[in-house]
Design a protein around this motif. Structure first.
Motif, short mmCIF file in Angstrom:
data_model
loop_
_atom_site.label_atom_id
_atom_site.label_comp_id
_atom_site.label_asym_id
_atom_site.label_seq_id
_atom_site.Cartn_x
_atom_site.Cartn_y
_atom_site.Cartn_z
N THR A 6 2.54 2.04 11.14
CA THR A 6 3.13 1.52 9.83
C THR A 6 3.58 -0.18 10.15
OG1 THR A 6 5.77 1.90 10.04
CG2 THR A 6 4.01 3.73 9.00
N ASP A 32 4.60 7.95 -0.86
CA ASP A 32 4.52 7.86 0.67
C ASP A 32 3.58 8.97 1.09
OD1 ASP A 32 5.51 9.05 3.45
OD2 ASP A 32 6.59 7.09 3.33
N VAL A 39 7.62 6.38 -3.64
CA VAL A 39 8.20 5.16 -3.08
C VAL A 39 9.35 4.45 -3.82
CG1 VAL A 39 7.77 3.06 -1.84
CG2 VAL A 39 6.12 4.58 -1.81
N GLU A 58 0.87 4.42 2.32
CA GLU A 58 1.09 4.36 1.09
C GLU A 58 -0.04 4.91 0.31
OE1 GLU A 58 4.69 1.09 0.05
OE2 GLU A 58 2.58 0.49 -0.22
#
Length: 394
Positions: A6, A32, A39, A58
């Motif tokens: 990430t 997510d 999120v 995402e």
């Protein structure tokens, strides 16, 4: 990301409707991808150019779209990254919204190679028209030798597509080509040498915004070039006549963007004078079908394939009718008016109808022969595009 990592970097995507136009103000929420949780509580929308952004891990879920809706979605290339999934830079095309949620994964991999020079082509689009996928952009690679730059001939470069790569070479002038949303990777250039990359202006619809770039190759160079896309639109005009050069009223036509004739983009009813069939058309392939003929005249059988092509480099407009290139001269049955960038070019065309008892001869003199009402046969009807009619008809 391919390694599941990430980061705070964002990746940009483009959502298009069934006409491949930017889909603005489409509502979506963020999830997510790992936990499956929202999120935040925000409902987002695509911008006026159909763009939206995501971070790694995402998911954007679009809301309120009716089942059966057609759409495309693609990722805008990010310098320093290679798109692994899907393998095409055009992304996911001709998708259909179903009753169930469909997940479309985009997987990227960060470039980790050393000793590489990369060149990425980006398109800045300020309209809802999407740049054409098949346009190639030409660059020149050169290496500094003293006070001058010399073309780097026959240098290998690759364009990555998923887990595979296609290999190419620069020509004798150091030129190489890539499409929008692609990256060229040069892996075999000499280290500690200074290289320059310059883009050549080859298409009237794409204005170069980036100056030539130069840098010493020390492990890695990442050049990116941006063009501003200003679509050169086309207006198509239509006139309906018979073999006696008399204008016919009441013929109805539909213009389609697909061979299956499911995506109608314009309808037209012929009048006494030449009329505007459609404006703001892009270069591309279209299908014209007559749905109603004037009284006493035969309906055109099948659809007429019209290919409107922009010549690479010059931007000159070329037209093919049913696969045959139409001549662009005063004596032929087609003419094109080319205008300045920002204005619509024009294609003027004439469609013939024959009476129920006329059978035109193709080839030769083109003189119609009276056969008689009792004879029923195949009637050859053709589309001709012309500025001034000739006596002979193809």
């Amino acid at each position: 990301m391919s390694d599941k990592s990430t980061s705070e970097e964002t990746f940009t995507f483009l959502l298009m409707d069934h006409m491949k136009k930017a889909w603005s103000n489409a509502k979506y929420v963020l999830y997510d991808s790992v936990s499956g949780k929202r999120v935040d509580d925000v409902t987002y929308t695509t911008d006026e150019n159909g763009h939206f952004t995501l971070k790694a891990n995402e998911t954007a879920m679009f809301l309120g779209i009716a089942p059966g809706t057609l759409y495309d979605v693609q990722e805008i290339v990010k310098p320093g990254y290679i798109q692994k999934t899907p393998v095409s830079n055009e992304g996911y095309e001709n998708k259909v919204v179903g009753d169930n949620v469909e997940i479309l994964p985009f997987v990227n991999e960060k470039m980790k190679e050393e000793g590489i020079l990369s060149v990425t082509k980006l398109i800045e689009n300020k309209t809802d028209e999407i740049p054409m996928d098949d346009i190639k952009f030409t660059f020149v690679l050169s290496r500094k030798n003293g006070d001058v730059y010399e073309a780097v001939k026959n240098a290998n470069y690759v364009i990555a597509l998923g887990d595979s790569e296609s290999t190419y070479k620069t020509n004798e002038a150091g030129e190489f080509q890539i499409k929008g949303n692609q990256t060229a990777l040069f892996r075999e250039l000499k280290q500690k040498e200074t290289y320059k990359v310059e883009e050549k202006q080859t298409n009237v619809e794409y204005k170069i915004l980036t100056n030539p770039q130069e840098e010493q190759l020390d492990k890695k160079i990442q050049f990116s070039f941006t063009n501003a896309y200003t679509p050169k639109e086309i207006a198509v005009y239509l006139k309906k006549i018979n073999r006696d050069k008399e204008t016919l009223e009441g013929a109805e036509f539909t213009l389609y963007s697909d061979a299956e004739m499911k995506n109608a983009i314009a309808s037209y009813t012929s009048e006494k004078a030449e009329g505007l069939l459609i404006e703001k058309l892009r270069a591309g392939t279209y299908y014209l079908k007559e749905t109603k003929s004037p009284k006493g005249y035969r309906l055109l059988e099948g659809a007429i394939k019209i290919e409107i092509i922009r010549e690479e480099g010059t931007g000159k407009l070329l037209v093919k009718v049913n696969g045959k290139t139409a001549e662009q001269s005063e004596d032929e049955q087609i003419y094109v008016i080319t205008k300045d960038v920002g204005e619509s070019d024009e294609v003027h065309m004439i469609v013939y109808n024959d009476k129920n008892f006329w059978i035109p001869i193709t080839g030769g003199t083109g003189i119609a022969v009276f056969i008689g009402i009792a004879i029923i046969g195949c009637v050859g009807v053709l589309l001709v595009l012309k500025k001034r009619m000739r006596k002979t008809h193809i």
